[in-house]
Write an enzyme that holds these catalytic residues in place. Structure first.
Site, short mmCIF file in Angstrom:
data_model
loop_
_atom_site.label_atom_id
_atom_site.label_comp_id
_atom_site.label_asym_id
_atom_site.label_seq_id
_atom_site.Cartn_x
_atom_site.Cartn_y
_atom_site.Cartn_z
N ARG A 51 4.47 0.62 2.37
CA ARG A 51 3.22 0.51 1.63
C ARG A 51 3.09 1.44 0.44
O ARG A 51 2.71 1.03 -0.66
CB ARG A 51 2.00 0.83 2.53
CG ARG A 51 1.45 -0.32 3.31
CD ARG A 51 0.95 0.21 4.63
NE ARG A 51 2.08 0.73 5.34
CZ ARG A 51 2.91 -0.05 6.07
NH1 ARG A 51 2.63 -1.30 6.22
NH2 ARG A 51 3.98 0.46 6.65
N THR A 52 3.36 2.71 0.65
CA THR A 52 3.05 3.67 -0.40
C THR A 52 3.95 3.44 -1.62
O THR A 52 3.47 3.33 -2.75
CB THR A 52 3.21 5.11 0.14
OG1 THR A 52 2.49 5.21 1.36
CG2 THR A 52 2.69 6.13 -0.85
N LYS A 80 24.49 15.57 -2.83
CA LYS A 80 25.55 16.43 -3.37
C LYS A 80 25.12 17.89 -3.38
O LYS A 80 25.85 18.76 -3.86
CB LYS A 80 25.90 16.00 -4.80
CG LYS A 80 26.36 14.58 -4.93
CD LYS A 80 26.54 14.24 -6.42
CE LYS A 80 26.57 12.75 -6.64
NZ LYS A 80 26.39 12.43 -8.06
N ARG A 101 7.57 11.33 -2.11
CA ARG A 101 7.42 11.55 -0.66
C ARG A 101 8.60 12.39 -0.20
O ARG A 101 9.74 12.12 -0.59
CB ARG A 101 7.37 10.24 0.10
CG ARG A 101 7.48 10.44 1.62
CD ARG A 101 7.19 9.18 2.38
NE ARG A 101 5.79 8.80 2.26
CZ ARG A 101 5.25 7.76 2.89
NH1 ARG A 101 5.99 7.00 3.69
NH2 ARG A 101 3.97 7.47 2.73
N HIS A 129 -1.42 13.51 2.87
CA HIS A 129 -1.08 12.20 2.27
C HIS A 129 -2.32 11.75 1.49
O HIS A 129 -3.02 10.83 1.89
CB HIS A 129 -0.73 11.22 3.39
CG HIS A 129 -0.09 9.94 2.94
ND1 HIS A 129 -0.06 9.50 1.63
CD2 HIS A 129 0.55 8.97 3.67
CE1 HIS A 129 0.55 8.33 1.58
NE2 HIS A 129 0.93 7.99 2.79
N1 CP Z 1 0.60 4.39 5.15
C1 CP Z 1 1.87 4.70 4.73
O1 CP Z 1 2.13 5.80 4.21
O2 CP Z 1 2.76 3.70 4.93
P1 CP Z 1 4.29 3.75 4.48
O3 CP Z 1 4.95 4.84 5.30
O4 CP Z 1 4.83 2.39 4.73
O5 CP Z 1 4.30 4.14 3.02
#
Ligand code: CP
Length: 305
Positions: A51-52, A80, A101, A129
């Protein structure tokens, strides 16, 4: 230059304005289709995501911009031995904005110290998040129409759950917020969240291990996955993974106007029979993520359409 590392980097008023822009985009996407022409978003995902990452990429493409990046550490020069600082120094010369991320708490902060362009924290370990919270708040606004005087149940992995840490910090700023923390003893909300956001004057919370008890009078039930990848000991994960399963029988205990949120992905903590309940908002929540991320990119790039 602004970054988004923690949802509290933005004031309540700024979040209201972002949600208003997201609603404008939903109403008339064509108005925004060239707003980021010639701009580049880098998506650096050192942890898996559906999603993100894809909603960020969809957001930038829908604004007329371009996207580059990687979805797997293994395809980057991190393998590396390149440091995060050097990676960010490089990429900030290739893109106008970066969504990252990373499995380590605080990695987004480190990235911001080495970046010439805005950094968006797309999840840093078990910490925060914030863009998930923007999707959550957009959904609450669209489904309930207000943020005040809400009772919010958060259920599951509250210890490692970065989405609940960010959500609780954001909701604790609204008058009358009350929290019901539903978790097994081993996955209780960590002290840093309690001390900063829940022990403050005016904040109220209760704790329970029972979903049947916690669900009864909440306005929002925020379910979370027990996250296998965060457990140092797999045996602990196996013991706790089925702690909570929201099904049709439990939904009958809830208020008729409660909403169910989940950041997704789910494993088995919400049965598919719940998907047809009009109170189940988690797929709409994920779609809202695309529009609020469009609004966020516009804000951080200083673009007015
Ligand atoms: N909600 C969320 O962060 O989903 P993903 O891990 O799929 O990005």
């Amino acid at each position: 230059m602004r970054n988004l590392l923690n949802i509290l980097d933005f004031s309540v008023e700024e979040i209201d304005a972002l949600i208003a822009v997201a609603k404008e985009i939903i109403a008339c996407p064509s108005r925004f289709q060239d707003a980021c022409a010639h701009k580049i978003l880098a998506t650096l995902f050192f942890e898996p995501s559906t999603r993100t990452r894809l909603s960020f990429e969809s957001a930038m493409l829908s604004l007329g911009g371009s996207v580059l990046g990687f979805s797997d550490t293994a395809s980057s020069s991190t393998t590396k031995g390149e440091s995060l600082a050097d990676t960010i120094t490089m990429v900030s010369g290739y893109a106008d904005i970066i969504a990252m991320r990373h499995p380590k708490e605080g990695a987004a902060l480190v990235a911001s110290m080495h970046s010439a362009v805005p950094i968006i924290n797309a999840g840093d370990g078990g910490h925060y998040h914030p863009t998930q919270t923007l999707a959550d708040l957009t959904t609450i606004s669209r489904e309930l129409g207000h943020f005040d005087n809400l009772r919010i149940g958060v259920c599951g992995d509250l210890k490692y759950g970065r989405t609940v840490h960010s959500l609780v910090s954001a909701m604790s700023r609204y008058p009358g917020a009350k929290f019901v923390l539903i978790s097994p003893q081993e996955l209780k909300m960590p002290d840093f969240v309690k001390e900063h956001y829940l022990d403050a004057p005016g904040a109220e919370y209760t704790e329970t291990a029972s979903l049947e008890e916690g669900i009864r009078d909440v306005d929002i039930l925020y379910m979370t996955r027990i996250q296998k990848e965060r457990f140092p000991d797999e045996e602990d994960y196996l013991r706790l993974k089925d702690s909570y399963v929201l099904d049709a029988a439990k939904m009958r205990l809830a208020k008729p106007d409660m909403i169910v949120l989940h950041p997704l992905p789910r494993v088995n903590e919400i049965t598919t029979e719940v998907d047809d309940d009009p109170r189940a908002c988690y797929f709409r929540q994920a779609h809202n993520g695309r529009y609020i991320r469009m609004a966020l990119i516009l804000k951080l790039l200083g673009v007015t359409e």
